[in-house]
Design a protein around this motif. Structure first.
Motif, mmCIF file in Angstrom:
data_model
loop_
_atom_site.group_PDB
_atom_site.id
_atom_site.type_symbol
_atom_site.label_atom_id
_atom_site.label_comp_id
_atom_site.label_asym_id
_atom_site.label_seq_id
_atom_site.Cartn_x
_atom_site.Cartn_y
_atom_site.Cartn_z
ATOM 1 N N ASP A 65 45.346 62.280 51.562
ATOM 2 C CA ASP A 65 45.207 63.843 52.253
ATOM 3 C C ASP A 65 46.531 64.311 52.726
ATOM 4 O O ASP A 65 47.271 63.327 53.178
ATOM 5 N N ASP A 66 47.010 65.580 52.518
ATOM 6 C CA ASP A 66 48.261 65.986 52.969
ATOM 7 C C ASP A 66 48.212 66.325 54.342
ATOM 8 O O ASP A 66 49.356 66.406 55.176
ATOM 9 N N ASP B 49 41.873 63.974 48.172
ATOM 10 C CA ASP B 49 41.940 65.325 48.672
ATOM 11 C C ASP B 49 42.313 66.085 47.389
ATOM 12 O O ASP B 49 42.891 65.221 46.175
ATOM 13 N N ILE B 50 42.003 67.341 47.274
ATOM 14 C CA ILE B 50 42.377 67.951 46.015
ATOM 15 C C ILE B 50 43.572 68.910 46.235
ATOM 16 O O ILE B 50 44.596 68.633 45.457
ATOM 17 N N ARG B 51 43.740 69.914 47.111
ATOM 18 C CA ARG B 51 44.824 70.785 47.232
ATOM 19 C C ARG B 51 45.941 70.034 48.204
ATOM 20 O O ARG B 51 45.989 69.619 49.516
ATOM 21 N N MET B 52 46.861 69.394 47.395
ATOM 22 C CA MET B 52 48.308 68.637 47.944
ATOM 23 C C MET B 52 49.297 69.184 47.512
ATOM 24 O O MET B 52 49.415 69.755 46.455
ATOM 25 N N ASP C 94 48.486 67.811 42.752
ATOM 26 C CA ASP C 94 47.142 67.954 43.387
ATOM 27 C C ASP C 94 46.553 66.959 43.146
ATOM 28 O O ASP C 94 46.671 66.018 42.497
ATOM 29 N N PHE D 46 37.055 72.362 49.434
ATOM 30 C CA PHE D 46 36.548 73.335 48.435
ATOM 31 C C PHE D 46 35.781 72.885 47.446
ATOM 32 O O PHE D 46 35.963 71.627 46.780
ATOM 33 N N THR E 166 36.837 66.902 49.631
ATOM 34 C CA THR E 166 37.553 68.278 49.819
ATOM 35 C C THR E 166 36.714 69.495 50.662
ATOM 36 O O THR E 166 35.581 69.288 50.819
ATOM 37 N N GLU F 265 34.475 74.918 44.921
ATOM 38 C CA GLU F 265 34.522 75.835 43.926
ATOM 39 C C GLU F 265 34.137 75.208 42.281
ATOM 40 O O GLU F 265 34.514 73.881 42.132
ATOM 41 N N TYR G 146 36.743 73.485 40.247
ATOM 42 C CA TYR G 146 37.125 71.878 40.782
ATOM 43 C C TYR G 146 36.039 70.838 40.436
ATOM 44 O O TYR G 146 36.402 69.849 40.018
ATOM 45 N N ASN H 48 50.240 62.934 49.199
ATOM 46 C CA ASN H 48 50.561 63.784 47.924
ATOM 47 C C ASN H 48 50.015 62.720 46.880
ATOM 48 O O ASN H 48 50.002 61.620 46.790
#
Length: 222
Positions: A13-14, A59-62, A66, A89, A87, A91, A94, A40
């Motif tokens: 996780d970032d 995690d997804i967004r990094m 990603d 998110f 995450t 969506e 994803y 990352n």
């Protein structure tokens, strides 16, 4: 795998505060050992391949790379790796990519500590783990799949033995190998043997994929 614990986890996780919170939650479980942390996807791939954790909490967004593309890279090089997406998110894009890419589970950060720990143990033991809201959406999507896909799933299931279909139905009900062994009065090694055959015959990447086929074929009902 870590020699210190039968259940080793790599945190990815970032956000350092999120990692600190996850570290506190996971440290409350004496059966879990955190063997590495990454901020990352690039670092996650390096650590996952070198440390071989039981579960990768991703995690997804990094930045840099990603979590989903990192997961795909890891599974390409280490197909047996177990990645649990965690995450904020949820969506559809994803979820679809995670499931088709071979994730062993998909959890939201809004999940409670006990739910998260349970998901990590489930994935480690070979079961699928989905947050309730994610599971509902996945099942609804399966229901809406075209007739051709449903027919194909039923055809694939017909190629299984009676015992393999029983095992697959319990996989679809999110039981672990140990729980399936107790339910069917088999040894855990026998269940693992059946799972290997099931995945091969279905052309499924992992238990999540197999569970979706079980739903499509009508072996499991929500």
């Amino acid at each position: 795998m870590s020699i210190d614990s039968p259940l080793s986890v790599l945190l990815v996780d970032d956000d350092s505060l999120i990692r600190a919170g996850l570290r506190a939650i996971l440290s409350s479980d004496q059966e879990i050992s955190i063997i590495g942390e990454a901020e990352n996807g690039v670092r996650a791939i390096e650590l996952a391949l070198r440390l071989e954790p039981t579960v990768i909490l991703m995690d997804i967004r990094m930045p840099q790379q990603d979590g989903l593309s990192a997961m795909e890279s890891i599974l390409l090089q280490a197909p047996e790796a177990k990645v649990l997406i965690l995450t904020t998110f949820g969506e559809e894009e994803y979820i679809d990519r995670a499931m088709s890419g071979g994730a062993s589970g998909f959890m939201l950060k809004s999940s409670g500590p006990e739910e998260l720990l349970g998901a990590i143990h489930a994935v480690a033991e070979g079961a699928a783990a989905l947050s309730p809201s994610i599971a509902r959406r996945v099942i609804d999507k399966v229901r809406g799949i075209d007739t051709a896909s449903l027919t194909r799933a039923q055809s694939l299931v017909q190629g299984l033995t009676v015992r393999e279909r029983e095992v697959l139905a319990l996989v679809g009900a999110s039981l672990t190998n140990a729980e399936i062994a107790v339910r069917l009065m088999l040894t855990e090694a026998t269940v693992k043997g059946h799972m290997t055959a099931i995945l091969l015959k279905l052309g499924a990447r992992n238990r999540v994929d197999a569970a979706l086929i079980a739903y499509r074929a009508g072996l499991v009902h929500p």
